[in-house]
Design a protein around this motif. Sequence first.
Motif, PDB file in Angstrom:
ATOM      1  N   ARG A  70       0.853  -1.206   0.000  1.00  0.00           N
ATOM      2  CA  ARG A  70       0.000   0.000   0.000  1.00  0.00           C
ATOM      3  C   ARG A  70       0.879   1.244   0.000  1.00  0.00           C
ATOM      4  O   ARG A  70       1.799   1.364   0.778  1.00  0.00           O
ATOM      5  N   GLY A  71       0.543   2.152  -0.883  1.00  0.00           N
ATOM      6  CA  GLY A  71       1.298   3.397  -0.896  1.00  0.00           C
ATOM      7  C   GLY A  71       2.583   3.323  -1.691  1.00  0.00           C
ATOM      8  O   GLY A  71       3.179   4.333  -2.003  1.00  0.00           O
ATOM      9  N   SER A  72       3.053   2.094  -1.993  1.00  0.00           N
ATOM     10  CA  SER A  72       4.224   2.021  -2.857  1.00  0.00           C
ATOM     11  C   SER A  72       3.840   1.407  -4.208  1.00  0.00           C
ATOM     12  O   SER A  72       3.862   2.091  -5.215  1.00  0.00           O
ATOM     13  N   ASP A  73       3.429   0.136  -4.220  1.00  0.00           N
ATOM     14  CA  ASP A  73       3.047  -0.488  -5.494  1.00  0.00           C
ATOM     15  C   ASP A  73       1.630  -0.127  -5.917  1.00  0.00           C
ATOM     16  O   ASP A  73       1.303  -0.118  -7.098  1.00  0.00           O
ATOM     17  N   VAL A  74       0.788   0.126  -4.911  1.00  0.00           N
ATOM     18  CA  VAL A  74      -0.587   0.507  -5.206  1.00  0.00           C
ATOM     19  C   VAL A  74      -0.874   1.863  -4.569  1.00  0.00           C
ATOM     20  O   VAL A  74      -0.753   2.022  -3.366  1.00  0.00           O
ATOM     21  N   GLY A  75      -1.204   2.833  -5.411  1.00  0.00           N
ATOM     22  CA  GLY A  75      -1.518   4.161  -4.889  1.00  0.00           C
ATOM     23  C   GLY A  75      -3.024   4.397  -4.949  1.00  0.00           C
ATOM     24  O   GLY A  75      -3.698   3.891  -5.841  1.00  0.00           O
ATOM     25  N   PHE A  76      -3.531   5.164  -3.985  1.00  0.00           N
ATOM     26  CA  PHE A  76      -4.971   5.437  -3.917  1.00  0.00           C
ATOM     27  C   PHE A  76      -5.254   6.928  -3.968  1.00  0.00           C
ATOM     28  O   PHE A  76      -4.569   7.719  -3.325  1.00  0.00           O
ATOM     29  N   ILE A  77      -6.274   7.305  -4.739  1.00  0.00           N
ATOM     30  CA  ILE A  77      -6.792   8.672  -4.660  1.00  0.00           C
ATOM     31  C   ILE A  77      -8.261   8.557  -4.297  1.00  0.00           C
ATOM     32  O   ILE A  77      -8.975   7.727  -4.865  1.00  0.00           O
ATOM     33  N   PHE A  78      -8.707   9.368  -3.349  1.00  0.00           N
ATOM     34  CA  PHE A  78     -10.105   9.261  -2.927  1.00  0.00           C
ATOM     35  C   PHE A  78     -10.918  10.442  -3.401  1.00  0.00           C
ATOM     36  O   PHE A  78     -10.396  11.439  -3.865  1.00  0.00           O
ATOM     37  N   GLN A  79     -12.220  10.275  -3.196  1.00  0.00           N
ATOM     38  CA  GLN A  79     -13.160  11.235  -3.741  1.00  0.00           C
ATOM     39  C   GLN A  79     -13.007  12.657  -3.199  1.00  0.00           C
ATOM     40  O   GLN A  79     -12.891  13.594  -3.962  1.00  0.00           O
ATOM     41  N   ASP A  80     -12.997  12.785  -1.873  1.00  0.00           N
ATOM     42  CA  ASP A  80     -13.129  14.132  -1.330  1.00  0.00           C
ATOM     43  C   ASP A  80     -11.782  14.694  -0.874  1.00  0.00           C
ATOM     44  O   ASP A  80     -11.293  14.359   0.196  1.00  0.00           O
ATOM     45  N   PRO A  81     -11.190  15.558  -1.680  1.00  0.00           N
ATOM     46  CA  PRO A  81      -9.868  16.079  -1.307  1.00  0.00           C
ATOM     47  C   PRO A  81      -9.938  16.998  -0.095  1.00  0.00           C
ATOM     48  O   PRO A  81      -8.931  17.282   0.531  1.00  0.00           O
ATOM     49  N   MET A  82     -11.156  17.446   0.256  1.00  0.00           N
ATOM     50  CA  MET A  82     -11.293  18.336   1.407  1.00  0.00           C
ATOM     51  C   MET A  82     -11.058  17.575   2.712  1.00  0.00           C
ATOM     52  O   MET A  82     -10.576  18.133   3.683  1.00  0.00           O
ATOM     53  N   THR A  83     -11.447  16.315   2.733  1.00  0.00           N
ATOM     54  CA  THR A  83     -11.358  15.577   3.994  1.00  0.00           C
ATOM     55  C   THR A  83     -10.303  14.472   3.958  1.00  0.00           C
ATOM     56  O   THR A  83     -10.031  13.855   4.976  1.00  0.00           O
ATOM     57  N   SER A  84      -9.715  14.231   2.779  1.00  0.00           N
ATOM     58  CA  SER A  84      -8.788  13.114   2.681  1.00  0.00           C
ATOM     59  C   SER A  84      -7.380  13.436   3.164  1.00  0.00           C
ATOM     60  O   SER A  84      -6.559  12.545   3.322  1.00  0.00           O
ATOM     61  N   LEU A  85      -7.108  14.717   3.362  1.00  0.00           N
ATOM     62  CA  LEU A  85      -5.799  15.085   3.906  1.00  0.00           C
ATOM     63  C   LEU A  85      -5.958  15.416   5.380  1.00  0.00           C
ATOM     64  O   LEU A  85      -6.984  15.949   5.801  1.00  0.00           O
ATOM     65  N   ASN A  86      -4.938  15.098   6.143  1.00  0.00           N
ATOM     66  CA  ASN A  86      -4.991  15.372   7.579  1.00  0.00           C
ATOM     67  C   ASN A  86      -4.817  16.880   7.821  1.00  0.00           C
ATOM     68  O   ASN A  86      -3.796  17.448   7.437  1.00  0.00           O
ATOM     69  N   PRO A  87      -5.816  17.521   8.446  1.00  0.00           N
ATOM     70  CA  PRO A  87      -5.789  18.979   8.556  1.00  0.00           C
ATOM     71  C   PRO A  87      -4.665  19.545   9.422  1.00  0.00           C
ATOM     72  O   PRO A  87      -4.331  20.717   9.284  1.00  0.00           O
TER      73      PRO A  87
END
Lengths: 336, 335
Positions: free
Chosen positions: A94-111
Amino acid sequence: MPDGDTRNVLEVRGLRTVFETRRGEVHAVNSVSFEVKPGELLGVVGESGSGKSVTMMSLVGLLPSPPAEVREGKVLLDGEDLLQVTPARLRDIRGSDVGFIFQDPMTSLNPVFTVGFQIMEPVRRHMGLNKKQARARAIELLELVGIPGAAGRLSDYPHQFSGGMRQRVMIAIALACDPKVLIADEPTTALDVTIQAQILEIIEDLRSKLGMAIVWITHDLGVIAGIADRVAVMYGGQIVEHAEVFPLFNDPRHPYTRALLKTIPTVSGKRAAKLQVIEGQPPMLGAAPTACAFRDRCPLAFERCHAENPQRETVGPGHDVACFHPLAHTAKEGAA
Amino acid sequence: MLTFTIRRLLFAIPTLLFIALVIFLLLELAPGDPMANVPLTVPPEIKEQMRQALGLGEPVHIRFWKWIVQFFWVEPLNVFDYLFDTNFADGRLRIISWQNRAPVFITIAERIPQTLWVVGTAYLVAIAIAIPVGIYSAYRQYSAFDQVGTFVTMIGFSVPPFFSGVLVIIIFAVQLRWFPSIYDTRLVVDSWESFGMQVRQMFLPVMVLALQITSQLSRFMRASMLDNLNQDYVRTARAKGLREKTVVLVHVLRNSMIPVVTVIALGVPAIFGGAIITEQVFKVNGIGQLLITAIQANDLPMVQTLTFIFAVLIVLFNLIADVLYGILDPRIRYD
Ligand SMILES: Nc1ncnc2c1ncn2[C@@H]1O[C@H](COP(=O)(O)OP(=O)(O)OP(=O)(O)O)[C@@H](O)[C@H]1O
Ligand code: SF4
Ligand SMILES: [Mg+2]
C-alpha cells in the motif's frame, strides 16, 4: 495502447466481500474479476452502492475488519496474491506499489499536518529516503502534478489549498513511490467542471509519462468515454458488462448498461446525474445472489432471471456480459 | 497570535472588573451579619464600633474601590516585598479576614499547598490514566476493555465523592488500616519516611478525586478519538502503508488531542478551587475547606477574595485554552 500479450499487472479473480453487520450479512462484492495491464486505464462505472469502492478497498485490505470480510478470490499483483500475504507485506505494498486517490480532497488530507509532511511520509516509509532526499522528492512530486511554487508550499497546511490543488496533492501522495497501479475512487466527483478537466489532463499526462495502470471509478460516463481503454459496469456487487470503450458505448449488451447510457446528459461537459435516473432501487444483498440482481428493474426479465444468476459470457472480442438475454446488436433500437 | 493574546489580555481587564463588581454586590446583598457570632451580651454601641472598625460604615462604592486597590495594588506589593525583601507596602492596609484578623492572602498561601498536592496530583493522575484509556477504548470500541471501561466510568460519574470518599475510608482506613483516614497538614516532608507518609495520606483523597476526573476525561478522549477514527484522512494514512501505530498515535491522536487539551486547560482553575467535598471528607485543610468555613463565618473579605481569585483563574485559563487551540489547530487564525 498496450496490446494483448503484455502481462497483467493486476489480476482480480472471483473476489467476494461480505460485511457482517448487526442486521445480518451484506454481500457487497460478488465474484468480481477484472485485470489491468501496465499503462492501461480501466474505467469502473455503476450507480451508488454498486460496490465499486468496496471492491477496490478489498484489494489491499483497506476495509475495516470487522465488519468487512474478504471471503474468496485472488488479487494478483505481478503474480503475488495480496489476499494471502501478511499484514506487514500488505502495508509495504500500500502506498508504494498501489496508490490510492479518494473522492473528497477536502477531507482526505490530515488537517493538522503540513502538506510536505504528508507527501514525505510514504516516501520515507517505502523508499527509505532521509529527510533531505524526501523533501527533494516531495518538491519534485508537487511540480509533477502542476502546483506552482512547489518548494514554498511544503510547509502549508491543507486548508491553505483550494479543492483542485488538494486533489493534486492527493495525486502526488498516491504517486510518491512510483506505483504500478493507481486506484482513483471518483477523484473528480467533488470538484467543479473546469478543475475536473485539469485533473483529468494531469492524470492522462502522468499515465503516459509514468506508465502505471489505472483503475478509475466514476459515476460519470462522459469522463470514462474520454479517458478509459476498457470499461467495467458494476451492478449489485458484480461486473455485469465489460468491454473496450468503443464497443461499450456503441453496442451495449446489458439492459443496465443501456439504461445507464441513456442517463448521460446531452449538453457535453455537464456532469452526469448520479445515475439514479433509472427507475427502482439498487438491491441490498443479504445473501450471495441466486438470481439476476437487476431482475426487478429489467424490462426484459423472464423466468430464468429469477431462478439463476447469469455469469459473464463472451459476446465479442474483449466484450462480455452477464445476462441471459444479451441484446443483439440489431435489436438495439427496439429493446429497452 | 501575539496580538491576539495581548488583545485578549486587555479585554480581560474590564471583564474582571465587572466580575469583581458583581461578586461584591452579590455578597453585599447576601443575608448574614458579620456581627452575628458576637455574644449577645456585647452592648449594641460596642457592636456598632466594631462594625465601623471593619470599615462597614462607609458607602458601598468606597468599600468596593478600597477592595479593588487592595487586591490589585497592595497585595501584589506585599508579594514583591516578600520576594525581594523590600518594604514598599509598609503602612498600607491589606485585605484582612474578619475571622482571624490576619491578611487573607497569608491564610490562602498557607492553604494552597495542601490543595495543590491533593487536587493537583489527582488531576495529573487522572490525565495520565484517562488519555491512554480513552485512546484504547476508542480504537477497540465495544471490546471487553471498552465495556469494562464504560462500566467503571459510569460508576465514577454517578457516585459522588461524599459517598465514595466515606466508602474508601471505611474499607481502606478503618477496616484494612492501609491508609490514614485524616490528612495531617503538619506533616513535614524531610525524609524518605515522611515522604512515604505523605504519599499514604494523599492516596485515598487523590484516588477518589482521580476516579471522578478520569471518568469525565477518558469519555471525552474516547469520543474525540472515535470522531477522528472515521475520518477520511485516516483511510488515506492507511492507504499510504503507514503502520497502524503511526496511523492512530500520530494522525488520529494529534487531531483528537485538540479538544482534549482545551478541556484539560479549562479544568485547571478547578484545581485551585480545591475539592470542597473531598477536602471536607478527608479533613484536608485546603482552599475548598477555607472557602466553606469563611462562608459559614460570614467572613466577607475572605469569600470575596477567594471567589475573585477563581474568577481570575477561569478568565486566564480560558485565554490559555484559546491560545493552545490556535497553536494545535493550524486552521484557526486569530486575526
Ligand atoms: N461498513 C459497511 N457496513 C455494511 N455495509 C457496507 C459498509 N460499507 C459499504 N457497505 C455496503 O456495500 C455496498 C457497496 O458500497 P460501495 O461504497 O462500494 O458503493 P459504491 O459503488 O462505491 O458507491 P458510491 O458511488 O456511492 O461510492 C453498499 O450497498 C453498502 O451498503
Ligand atoms: S439476466 Fe434477465 S433480468 Fe438480468 S439483465 Fe438480463 S434479462 Fe434482465
Ligand atoms: Mg464509492
